[in-house]
Design a protein around this motif. Structure first.
Motif, short mmCIF file in Angstrom:
data_model
loop_
_atom_site.label_atom_id
_atom_site.label_comp_id
_atom_site.label_asym_id
_atom_site.label_seq_id
_atom_site.Cartn_x
_atom_site.Cartn_y
_atom_site.Cartn_z
N ILE A 1 65.84 93.59 43.65
CA ILE A 1 67.16 92.96 43.47
C ILE A 1 67.04 91.96 42.33
CG2 ILE A 1 68.99 91.65 44.58
CD1 ILE A 1 67.92 92.62 47.26
N ASP B 1 72.76 90.96 39.49
CA ASP B 1 73.81 91.87 39.94
C ASP B 1 73.37 93.33 39.90
OD1 ASP B 1 75.35 89.66 40.23
OD2 ASP B 1 76.48 89.94 38.35
N ARG C 1 74.79 97.59 51.27
CA ARG C 1 75.97 96.71 51.37
C ARG C 1 75.64 95.31 50.85
NH1 ARG C 1 80.09 98.96 54.00
NH2 ARG C 1 79.66 100.83 55.25
N SER C 2 76.66 94.67 50.27
CA SER C 2 76.54 93.29 49.81
C SER C 2 77.92 92.66 49.81
CB SER C 2 75.94 93.24 48.39
OG SER C 2 75.83 91.90 47.94
N ASP C 3 78.01 91.48 50.37
CA ASP C 3 79.29 90.75 50.43
C ASP C 3 80.38 91.58 51.10
OD1 ASP C 3 80.85 88.51 50.06
OD2 ASP C 3 81.49 89.08 48.04
N LEU D 1 75.64 95.54 41.95
CA LEU D 1 76.00 94.69 43.08
C LEU D 1 77.25 93.87 42.76
CD1 LEU D 1 72.44 93.37 44.02
CD2 LEU D 1 73.69 95.27 45.08
N ALA E 1 75.56 87.08 47.17
CA ALA E 1 75.55 87.62 48.54
C ALA E 1 74.32 88.50 48.74
CB ALA E 1 76.82 88.43 48.79
N PRO E 2 73.67 88.41 49.89
CA PRO E 2 72.47 89.22 50.15
C PRO E 2 72.81 90.70 50.29
CG PRO E 2 73.12 88.04 52.13
CD PRO E 2 73.99 87.52 51.03
N VAL E 3 71.76 91.50 50.35
CA VAL E 3 71.89 92.96 50.37
C VAL E 3 71.24 93.51 51.63
CG1 VAL E 3 71.31 95.10 49.16
CG2 VAL E 3 71.83 93.03 47.85
N THR E 4 71.89 94.48 52.26
CA THR E 4 71.31 95.18 53.40
C THR E 4 71.20 96.67 53.08
OG1 THR E 4 73.45 95.56 54.47
CG2 THR E 4 72.26 93.55 55.07
N PRO F 1 69.47 90.87 56.00
CA PRO F 1 70.07 90.58 54.69
C PRO F 1 69.01 90.06 53.71
CG PRO F 1 71.42 89.68 56.47
CD PRO F 1 70.12 90.11 57.09
N ARG G 1 69.12 87.57 47.00
CA ARG G 1 68.88 88.01 45.63
C ARG G 1 67.76 87.23 44.97
NH1 ARG G 1 74.78 89.93 43.23
NH2 ARG G 1 75.66 90.53 45.26
#
Length: 387
Positions: free
Chosen positions: A48, A51, A114-116, A149, A154-157, A191, A194
């Motif tokens: 990550i 973006d 997914r993010s945000d 992204l 916002a974190p990423v799953t 999550p 970044r």
């Protein structure tokens, strides 16, 4: 002392002989397919960077493309789609890649990034498919993916459906303390920020690795199950079993730690045949010996060192977080020990509780089972060395 009528005693002996014969047949059949059709977890290495997201996904494409439901499945041979899977294994890389291009939209939709609160759709940057080696064994392909992204931090799953099997997620750009997780049955990753990495409590890490360790024995560790059964069938007494299990536990703990730390590294093409030979040895010695020999715990300790290297390769795939190294290592070992104890308990309930004190236990139960174990180990040793 009560005298058992000869007809009743003979009936019990015949039942024991039948059970041993069934065990021999089951072990032989299981061994012939378990290695070839073993379901392996996919591994998603995630970077990550602001973006942008990059992912390298290592997986066996053929079962997914064949439409096999991998949820809770350990052996693709148990599926009614196994013939389609085996046919795909024989395809040359360019042929399989052509078919994969048609399948890619389905896999893309399965991969939930997914993010945000938004779904992030990955793009396929390339596919690396190995040449056909042994078509009876799975091959690992590599997909190179990228994605944009949403702006912000916002974190990423990451997740995918349970039908695609287990998924190992590793956050690579976070450095040596990066997050890693074994996701089973459609679970979603934590999550991933970044910048930095996921903060996990020691209890969470311990629990996760207990589950991983147990699953590596039951149901996935046929090698280790047969070795532990070999220890079980040596003697009817508890003392020899405790000595052997203790020696095995100490030994595999040592090499597991050394292997994960990178202090010891032995190629799989050396370790795997030796593990198979260890299974054959304990089975043969069970038949030839009359109980615990002075050197048996020493030999079991030496074999435990080999099995520990096998365990290390499993944790190496998952990527044990260095920041939680001790906690994860202890959790994995606890899971392995619980798995081994479960194997012994099941064996005791199946044959030991009602027959171990019988005069015919050794000749009718222990020896045939040990011979079956030795044959499987010998077959694997030859297969992993020559075939």
């Amino acid at each position: 002392m009560a005298i058992i009528p000869s007809s009743l005693a003979e009936g019990r002996v015949w039942r024991g002989a039948l059970l041993s014969s069934l065990l021999l047949a089951l072990l032989t059949c299981w061994a012939s397919v378990a290695r070839a059709h073993e379901v392996q977890p996919a591994v998603a290495d995630v970077w990550i960077e602001g973006d942008a997201l990059r992912m390298e996904l290592k997986l066996t494409l053929e079962p997914l493309m064949a439409g096999i439901d991998l949820e809770g499945l350990d052996d693709t041979n148990a599926s009614d789609r196994t013939e389609a899977n085996d046919a795909l294994r024989t395809l040359a890389p360019n042929e399989l890649e052509t078919r994969f291009e048609a399948y890619w939209p389905e896999l893309r939709d399965d991969l939930q990034i997914r993010s945000d609160g938004e779904r992030v759709v990955p793009r396929l940057g390339g596919v690396d498919i190995p040449k056909v080696g042994d078509p009876g064994l799975p091959r690992l392909s590599r997909l190179r993916l990228t994605a944009d992204l949403p702006p912000g931090d916002a974190p990423v799953t990451v997740a995918w459906p349970a039908t695609n099997g287990a998924l190992v997620v590793r956050q690579m750009a976070a450095g040596p303390d990066g997050y890693s997780a074994y996701l089973d049955r459609g679970a979603e990753s934590a999550p991933m920020p970044r910048t930095g990495t996921v903060q996990q409590s020691s209890l969470e890490v311990f629990t996760d690795y207990v589950v991983i360790g147990f699953a590596h024995i039951i149901p996935k560790g046929l090698d280790h199950i047969l070795f532990v059964l070999g220890l079980f069938f040596l003697s009817q007494r508890l003392g020899p079993l405790l000595w052997q299990v203790s020696a095995f536990t100490v030994a595999h703990t040592v090499t597991l730690a050394l292997g994960i730390l990178g202090l010891v590294s032995v190629p799989a093409y050396i370790v795997e045949p030796l593990i198979a030979a260890s299974i054959a040895y304990v089975g043969i010695e069970n038949v030839l010996s009359r109980g615990m020999n002075p050197w048996r715990p020493v030999v079991v300790f030496a074999f435990g060192l080999l099995h520990g290297l096998g365990f290390a390769s499993v944790l190496g795939e998952i990527g044990l977080n260095p920041a939680q190294f001790v906690t994860g290592l202890i959790g994995f070992n606890v899971g392995v020990e619980l798995g081994q104890l479960a194997v012994i308990a099941l064996a005791f309930l199946a044959v030991g509780v009602w027959s171990r004190n019988r005069t015919w236990y050794r000749s009718v139960i222990a020896n045939p089972a040990s011979i079956a174990i030795a044959l499987v180990g010998a077959y694997w040793a030859v297969e992993r060395t020559l075939l």
